[in-house]
Design a protein around this motif. Structure first.
Motif, PDB file in Angstrom:
ATOM      1  N   GLN A  70      -5.223  -6.680  10.031  1.00  0.00           N
ATOM      2  CA  GLN A  70      -5.704  -7.989   9.603  1.00  0.00           C
ATOM      3  C   GLN A  70      -4.712  -8.530   8.591  1.00  0.00           C
ATOM      4  N   LEU A  71      -3.759  -9.312   9.077  1.00  0.00           N
ATOM      5  CA  LEU A  71      -2.700  -9.838   8.224  1.00  0.00           C
ATOM      6  C   LEU A  71      -2.967 -11.312   7.960  1.00  0.00           C
ATOM      7  N   ASP A  72      -3.236 -11.648   6.710  1.00  0.00           N
ATOM      8  CA  ASP A  72      -3.504 -13.027   6.333  1.00  0.00           C
ATOM      9  C   ASP A  72      -2.446 -13.489   5.342  1.00  0.00           C
ATOM     10  N   GLU A  73      -1.965 -14.706   5.531  1.00  0.00           N
ATOM     11  CA  GLU A  73      -0.968 -15.257   4.620  1.00  0.00           C
ATOM     12  C   GLU A  73      -1.654 -16.198   3.637  1.00  0.00           C
ATOM     13  N   VAL A  74      -1.427 -15.972   2.351  1.00  0.00           N
ATOM     14  CA  VAL A  74      -2.076 -16.770   1.305  1.00  0.00           C
ATOM     15  C   VAL A  74      -1.048 -17.121   0.239  1.00  0.00           C
ATOM     16  N   LEU A  76      -4.228 -15.259  -3.226  1.00  0.00           N
ATOM     17  CA  LEU A  76      -4.133 -13.823  -3.478  1.00  0.00           C
ATOM     18  C   LEU A  76      -5.062 -13.418  -4.618  1.00  0.00           C
ATOM     19  N   GLU A  77      -5.076 -14.217  -5.681  1.00  0.00           N
ATOM     20  CA  GLU A  77      -5.953 -13.907  -6.808  1.00  0.00           C
ATOM     21  C   GLU A  77      -7.418 -14.041  -6.403  1.00  0.00           C
ATOM     22  N   GLU A  78      -7.701 -14.990  -5.520  1.00  0.00           N
ATOM     23  CA  GLU A  78      -9.079 -15.137  -5.038  1.00  0.00           C
ATOM     24  C   GLU A  78      -9.493 -13.904  -4.236  1.00  0.00           C
ATOM     25  N   ARG A  79      -8.588 -13.413  -3.383  1.00  0.00           N
ATOM     26  CA  ARG A  79      -8.885 -12.194  -2.624  1.00  0.00           C
ATOM     27  C   ARG A  79      -9.058 -11.001  -3.559  1.00  0.00           C
ATOM     28  N   GLY A  95      -4.715  -6.712   4.739  1.00  0.00           N
ATOM     29  CA  GLY A  95      -6.100  -6.400   5.045  1.00  0.00           C
ATOM     30  C   GLY A  95      -6.879  -6.023   3.803  1.00  0.00           C
ATOM     31  N   PRO A  96      -8.211  -6.183   3.848  1.00  0.00           N
ATOM     32  CA  PRO A  96      -9.028  -5.939   2.655  1.00  0.00           C
ATOM     33  C   PRO A  96      -9.009  -4.492   2.189  1.00  0.00           C
ATOM     34  N   ALA A 116      -7.397  -0.808  -2.052  1.00  0.00           N
ATOM     35  CA  ALA A 116      -6.723   0.411  -2.511  1.00  0.00           C
ATOM     36  C   ALA A 116      -5.617   0.067  -3.504  1.00  0.00           C
ATOM     37  N   GLY A 117      -4.889  -1.024  -3.251  1.00  0.00           N
ATOM     38  CA  GLY A 117      -3.837  -1.427  -4.174  1.00  0.00           C
ATOM     39  C   GLY A 117      -4.381  -1.828  -5.529  1.00  0.00           C
ATOM     40  N   LEU A 118      -5.510  -2.526  -5.527  1.00  0.00           N
ATOM     41  CA  LEU A 118      -6.121  -2.921  -6.797  1.00  0.00           C
ATOM     42  C   LEU A 118      -6.619  -1.698  -7.562  1.00  0.00           C
ATOM     43  N   ASP A 119      -7.168  -0.721  -6.836  1.00  0.00           N
ATOM     44  CA  ASP A 119      -7.579   0.515  -7.506  1.00  0.00           C
ATOM     45  C   ASP A 119      -6.369   1.210  -8.134  1.00  0.00           C
ATOM     46  N   ALA A 120      -5.238   1.191  -7.392  1.00  0.00           N
ATOM     47  CA  ALA A 120      -4.031   1.846  -7.903  1.00  0.00           C
ATOM     48  C   ALA A 120      -3.532   1.175  -9.180  1.00  0.00           C
TER      49      ALA A 120
END
Length: 263
Positions: free
Chosen positions: A105-109, A114-117, A148-149, A154-158
């Motif tokens: 699931q590749l979304d371009e923002v 990005l901050e909203e996601r 993808g979500p 996982a990146g935000l957790d990191a």
């Protein structure tokens, strides 16, 4: 005298409007695809073009591959290797072969998107770390491709773990290198042991649907097998390192800053 057997009904033929309704596309899209050679010409009845099951199957294949992220150029190159006479079973097999093994699931923002996601403000350092983690990919115009979500979560957790971005970047490089080699070996094995015998046998019609179904089951089983095998390998490595600790590097043996020597 025996009555003649009733003629078998021919395949259902559709007008371009009916074809659009059947496949969930538009007449304009169908004509665009036909102009690029992605669909064979319709059968003519008078001045009306009619489309059969092979047109439906091919149009669904093009539509699904496009939704999966294949460019029209890539789809064109693939369909060039298929005869216009390829039937629905052939095209279903092609779709099974080309469908991704794991959902993407590749979304371009943009930055605000990005901050909203993410559900939080992100400074430049945080964004750079998300890129290093492989959760997002920078693209032109100050936009980002979100992987993808699950990857973003996982990146935000990191970000909160405190480990350096260089660790995550090198981890991702190691994973990419080894999984690419694994994927190449598995694809080679599938070509040699499954696809080539099917081709050598003349692509028998009775094997097409069975092969497509088998492939659809093979994908999740293989992906889960890789995850399980990796977990076992890590467990095994942990036990081996506990029993036989690796030799310390010269950097590890160097005196710590501020330490004093001897009595």
């Amino acid at each position: 005298m025996a009555a003649p057997a009733p003629a078998e009904p021919g395949p259902e033929l559709l007008t371009v409007d009916q074809l659009a309704a059947r496949t969930g596309t538009t007449v304009r899209t169908i004509r665009y695809y036909a102009g690029r050679g992605l669909l064979p010409p319709p059968r003519l009845r008078g001045r009306t073009g009619l489309y059969g099951p092979d047109h439906v199957a091919r149009l669904l294949l093009v539509t699904e591959l496009s939704e999966l992220g294949f460019t029209l150029t890539a789809i064109e190159r693939h369909l060039e290797r298929l005869p216009h006479s390829a039937g629905p079973e052939d095209l279903a097999l092609q779709l099974a072969l080309l469908t991704p093994w794991a959902p993407e699931q590749l979304d371009e923002v943009d930055r605000a998107g990005l901050e909203e996601r993410a559900g939080r403000p992100l400074d430049e350092e945080a964004v750079d770390k998300l890129v290093a983690y492989g959760a997002v990919e920078p693209v032109d115009g100050g936009h980002y491709r979100v992987q993808g979500p699950i990857a973003l979560s996982a990146g935000l957790d990191a970000l909160d773990f405190g480990l350096p971005a260089e660790f995550w970047r090198r981890s991702r490089e190691i994973i990419d290198r080894h999984t690419s080699a694994l994927a190449d070996d598995l694809m080679t094995l599938f070509q040699e042991e499954v696809l080539q015998p099917y081709r050598d046998a003349g692509r028998p019609a009775d094997q097409r649907s069975r092969l497509a179904a088998a492939l659809s089951r093979l994908k999740p089983v293989t992906v889960q097998g890789v995850v399980t095998a990796f977990g076992r390998a890590v467990n095994r490595t942990i036990r081996e390192r506990a029993e036989h600790p690796p030799a310390r590097s010269s950097r590890d043996r160097s005196p710590r800053r501020g330490a004093t020597s001897g009595g």
